[in-house]
Design a protein around this motif. Structure first.
Motif, PDB file in Angstrom:
ATOM      1  N   TYR A 124       0.818  -1.220   0.000  1.00  0.00           N
ATOM      2  CA  TYR A 124       0.000   0.000   0.000  1.00  0.00           C
ATOM      3  C   TYR A 124       0.852   1.270   0.000  1.00  0.00           C
ATOM      4  O   TYR A 124       0.375   2.351   0.307  1.00  0.00           O
ATOM      5  CB  TYR A 124      -0.967  -0.017   1.195  1.00  0.00           C
ATOM      6  N   ASN A 125       2.127   1.141  -0.322  1.00  0.00           N
ATOM      7  CA  ASN A 125       3.035   2.288  -0.432  1.00  0.00           C
ATOM      8  C   ASN A 125       3.024   3.179   0.811  1.00  0.00           C
ATOM      9  O   ASN A 125       2.944   4.393   0.721  1.00  0.00           O
ATOM     10  CB  ASN A 125       2.675   3.138  -1.659  1.00  0.00           C
ATOM     11  N   ILE A 126       3.088   2.535   1.981  1.00  0.00           N
ATOM     12  CA  ILE A 126       3.102   3.308   3.230  1.00  0.00           C
ATOM     13  C   ILE A 126       4.568   3.516   3.621  1.00  0.00           C
ATOM     14  O   ILE A 126       5.268   2.543   3.881  1.00  0.00           O
ATOM     15  CB  ILE A 126       2.380   2.550   4.371  1.00  0.00           C
ATOM     16  N   PRO A 127       5.063   4.760   3.657  1.00  0.00           N
ATOM     17  CA  PRO A 127       6.482   4.945   4.004  1.00  0.00           C
ATOM     18  C   PRO A 127       6.770   4.583   5.473  1.00  0.00           C
ATOM     19  O   PRO A 127       7.652   3.799   5.756  1.00  0.00           O
ATOM     20  CB  PRO A 127       6.749   6.427   3.765  1.00  0.00           C
ATOM     21  N   GLY A 128       5.967   5.093   6.408  1.00  0.00           N
ATOM     22  CA  GLY A 128       6.148   4.772   7.833  1.00  0.00           C
ATOM     23  C   GLY A 128       7.536   5.127   8.334  1.00  0.00           C
ATOM     24  O   GLY A 128       8.422   5.426   7.553  1.00  0.00           O
ATOM     25  N   SER A 129       7.724   5.068   9.659  1.00  0.00           N
ATOM     26  CA  SER A 129       9.059   5.322  10.196  1.00  0.00           C
ATOM     27  C   SER A 129       9.568   4.045  10.825  1.00  0.00           C
ATOM     28  O   SER A 129       8.785   3.232  11.343  1.00  0.00           O
ATOM     29  CB  SER A 129       9.012   6.444  11.234  1.00  0.00           C
ATOM     30  N   LEU A 130      10.895   3.852  10.785  1.00  0.00           N
ATOM     31  CA  LEU A 130      11.504   2.612  11.259  1.00  0.00           C
ATOM     32  C   LEU A 130      11.218   2.397  12.752  1.00  0.00           C
ATOM     33  O   LEU A 130      10.959   1.268  13.175  1.00  0.00           O
ATOM     34  CB  LEU A 130      13.014   2.650  11.004  1.00  0.00           C
TER      35      LEU A 130
ATOM     36  N   PRO B 135       2.775  11.774   3.469  1.00  0.00           N
ATOM     37  CA  PRO B 135       2.898  10.383   3.939  1.00  0.00           C
ATOM     38  C   PRO B 135       2.706   9.360   2.822  1.00  0.00           C
ATOM     39  O   PRO B 135       2.332   8.219   3.077  1.00  0.00           O
ATOM     40  CB  PRO B 135       1.773  10.277   4.981  1.00  0.00           C
ATOM     41  N   PHE B 136       2.916   9.783   1.578  1.00  0.00           N
ATOM     42  CA  PHE B 136       2.784   8.822   0.460  1.00  0.00           C
ATOM     43  C   PHE B 136       3.880   9.114  -0.561  1.00  0.00           C
ATOM     44  O   PHE B 136       3.627   9.206  -1.751  1.00  0.00           O
ATOM     45  CB  PHE B 136       1.383   8.916  -0.189  1.00  0.00           C
ATOM     46  N   ASN B 137       5.119   9.251  -0.040  1.00  0.00           N
ATOM     47  CA  ASN B 137       6.199   9.629  -0.962  1.00  0.00           C
ATOM     48  C   ASN B 137       7.016   8.435  -1.461  1.00  0.00           C
ATOM     49  O   ASN B 137       8.103   8.595  -1.968  1.00  0.00           O
ATOM     50  CB  ASN B 137       7.114  10.673  -0.313  1.00  0.00           C
ATOM     51  N   ARG B 138       6.468   7.216  -1.252  1.00  0.00           N
ATOM     52  CA  ARG B 138       7.165   6.035  -1.790  1.00  0.00           C
ATOM     53  C   ARG B 138       6.219   5.261  -2.685  1.00  0.00           C
ATOM     54  O   ARG B 138       5.068   5.017  -2.305  1.00  0.00           O
ATOM     55  CB  ARG B 138       7.613   5.112  -0.659  1.00  0.00           C
ATOM     56  N   PHE B 139       6.727   4.822  -3.818  1.00  0.00           N
ATOM     57  CA  PHE B 139       5.933   3.955  -4.674  1.00  0.00           C
ATOM     58  C   PHE B 139       6.764   2.706  -4.962  1.00  0.00           C
ATOM     59  O   PHE B 139       7.817   2.770  -5.584  1.00  0.00           O
ATOM     60  CB  PHE B 139       5.571   4.675  -5.979  1.00  0.00           C
ATOM     61  N   TYR B 140       6.270   1.571  -4.451  1.00  0.00           N
ATOM     62  CA  TYR B 140       7.028   0.324  -4.574  1.00  0.00           C
ATOM     63  C   TYR B 140       6.813  -0.320  -5.936  1.00  0.00           C
ATOM     64  O   TYR B 140       5.694  -0.341  -6.448  1.00  0.00           O
ATOM     65  CB  TYR B 140       6.627  -0.653  -3.469  1.00  0.00           C
TER      66      TYR B 140
END
Lengths: 427, 194
Positions: A124-130, B135-140
């Motif tokens: 779902y392309n959630i960056p999140g933090s480690l 909060p959506f700056n990555r696209f896998y």
């Protein structure tokens, strides 16, 4: 693998050195002693296998197969979790007595939980933090170590919560206070105590004896606010506590490499004192005002840790003990030296240098008395490290510095020579 | 360690919790995609590697800042803090930030939480702007495709006529990046056609 002595038994028996009964006794002793080895190997390989399978499955799914639809990918991401939970249930109700099964299933579930959260984030392309990811992962895996009674999971958990504390407290640009680390650490303590009681000399207990103090050392610094200078007292007190625990009977008689408290307590204390033997710290202390004690939580933390150390000293009856090691008192001696530093920085620096030098001498004496080459050389290393530190920041002439090195080198040689010689004389 | 009944209870609770976290992540995102309003955010991808999650492209957005007409309270809006940003489409049908708030906006508005990455203001009147990290700056992407995607984007950058944007669904404060579009085509298809 048979020990050398068992292989020699027949020859010794033939030569008439050993009676048949004695040879048989020795053989059965080693047979009994070695019977735990295959089980141990099975546990080690089960854990390794589980870890490899877990990591392999994560990597395969992490490929992020574009041809699959989103719901299918989500389901696939949850398959390792389902499988690992199934294996845990099987291990719990069918193979409860098998340590290898419990450890392997526990480790597999540990990785599966991390993988499922991580893979859903990816889908779902959630960056999140480690740090939030690690916190959630560890909180969800805490029951694994208790239910599965899996020591490897407990070690992984300790690594996880320590990384969380470091990530949130040091590496993250937000510099959050990872207070939840302390709660997560407190929750593993009952497991650790149980481990010490049930397997005092076990390998996993030894690993825990390294990981627990190591984790505390890493995390203590995250409590630093605006008065970092007080943290030196806090760190020395914590290391002093480790040293005291390391000298308790249940650890004292184990090998030094299994005594993480003693090694980290001693090396850490010497490391900090060596760092403080330079003049930069004391110069800063003299030029800048000490942070107001009433508003510096670091000072209160130091006081709490020093009091805890004092309680241990009294409880372990160290003050009245004949074998009191001066290093056990270093965290107390440091307090007046520290506060003197803001008025008489040179005096504090000289006293720190004297402390390190004296500690080196005490350790050498201890090594000689115990006939322990490792301890003896550790003492010599402390003095060598002190000499090297002074090599860089003093105005001593090269000739004098050279002579110091020669003197320490000769000291190394003579101390080792006499100890080995006295050993031979006793044989 | 525990007797069988307690073990069963704790095991069941643990299994539930371990399903709840990824499960709620899935349900929340699926609801956002199904019911949310789709916005187009103009973007710029690059190609780093995250050891935990395979390969992805990182997006930078054109409309990632908001200018205040009034004085900025720099205590309230400081670097690294989270703020609610409200989104609306501009005249060219691309998403723009139309409001920044410290409290949750009305459920009817399209909003999400973003991290403040920059605060700039004029010392005299303290008027200025905020820059955000969305909060959506990555696209896998499939690992073999991510480097190609980067190459494709590099080519598109030099072409001023091309248009690249991220398609984002926003619903009840949640935002999900569903696709990256290059000149009207999904980046996945665009890479396959290379």
């Amino acid at each position: 693998m048979k020990p050398q002595i068992v292989k020699e038994l027949e020859a010794l028996q033939k030569a008439g050195v050993l009676s048949a009964e004695a040879a048989e006794d020795i053989r059965s002793y080693y047979q009994k002693k070695g019977s735990g080895a295959p089980a141990r190997m099975l546990i080690v390989f089960s854990i390794l296998g589980a870890a490899l399978v877990g990591l392999g499955v994560i990597l395969i799914i992490a490929h992020n197969w574009d041809d699959l639809s989103r719901p299918i990918k989500s389901l696939l991401a949850l398959v390792p979790l389902l499988m690992a939970q199934g294996l845990c249930a099987y291990a719990l109700w069918r193979k409860r007595e098998s340590r290898a099964w419990r450890e392997a299933a526990g480790v597999l579930l540990f990785f599966a939980v991390g993988a499922s959260i991580s893979l859903i984030s990816q889908i779902y392309n959630i960056p999140g933090s480690l740090d939030t990811f690690l916190l959630t992962w560890m909180a969800l895996c805490l029951p694994v170590l208790y239910i599965m009674d899996s020591s490897m999971s407990s070690l992984l958990y300790l690594i996880g919560i320590t990384t969380y504390a470091a990530e949130a407290g040091y590496w993250n640009w937000r510099g959050d206070d990872p207070y939840l680390y302390w709660l997560l650490l407190a929750l593993v303590v009952p497991y650790y105590i149980r481990l010490i009681k049930n397997q005092p000399g076990g390998n996993f207990t030894s690993f825990h004896n390294w990981f627990i103090p190591g984790s505390l050392l890493m995390a203590l610094g995250t409590l630093t606010q605006d008065a970092p200078e007080y943290m030196f007292m806090a760190y020395l007190a914590l290391l002093g506590i480790f040293y005291l625990i390391g000298n308790r009977d249940f650890l004292k008689n184990s090998k030094i490499r299994n005594n993480g408290y003693l090694v980290q307590g001693s090396l850490g204390t010497m490391g900090i004192l060596l760092a403080l033997s330079f003049n930069w710290f004391w110069k800063d202390m003299a030029t800048g005002d000490l942070s107001d004690w009433s508003t510096a939580p670091e000072l209160w933390l130091s006081i709490i840790l020093i009091l805890a150390g004092l309680v241990l000293l009294v409880r372990y009856q160290r003050f009245t003990s004949k074998d009191l090691v001066p290093q056990e008192l270093l965290f107390i001696i440091f307090v007046p030296i520290f506060f003197m530093g803001s008025h008489w920085p040179v005096l504090s620096q000289v006293l720190i240098n004297a402390c390190v030098f004296l500690m080196g001498l005490f350790v050498i004496r201890k090594g000689a008395r115990q006939d322990h080459l490792g301890v003896l050389n550790y003492g010599l290393l402390i003095i060598t490290a002190l000499v090297i530190c002074r090599f860089f920041d003093t105005n001593m002439s090269f000739v004098l510095r050279g002579m110091l090195f020669v003197a320490v080198g000769v000291g190394f040689f003579l101390a080792n020579y006499f100890l080995i010689k006295s050993r031979k004389a006793h044989v | 360690m525990f007797d069988r009944k307690i073990t069963l209870l704790i095991f069941a609770a643990m299994v539930l919790a371990q399903w709840y976290v990824p499960g709620s992540m899935i349900l929340q995102r699926e609801a956002t995609i199904d019911k949310g309003q789709a916005f187009k955010f103009k973007c710029q991808p690059i190609d780093p590697i995250d050891p935990f999650r395979g390969k992805y492209i990182t997006l930078g957005f054109d409309a990632d800042n908001y200018s205040f007409n009034s004085t900025i309270d720099d205590q309230l809006w400081s670097y690294g803090h989270l703020a609610y940003v409200t989104i609306k489409n501009d005249e060219s049908d691309f998403a723009r930030i139309t409001g920044v708030s410290n409290t949750k906006p009305d459920a009817g508005a399209a909003f999400f939480q973003a991290t403040i990455r920059g605060v700039s203001y004029i010392e005299t009147d303290k008027k200025g702007s905020l820059t955000f990290e969305f909060p959506f700056n990555r696209f896998y992407m499939e690992e073999s495709k991510a480097p190609l995607a980067e190459q494709l984007y590099g080519e598109q950058l030099s072409d001023s006529t091309s248009l690249v944007y991220g398609l984002v669904s926003i619903y009840k404060g949640n935002a999900v990046l569903t696709d990256v579009i290059i000149n009207g085509q999904s980046i996945k298809e665009a890479v396959e056609n290379m």
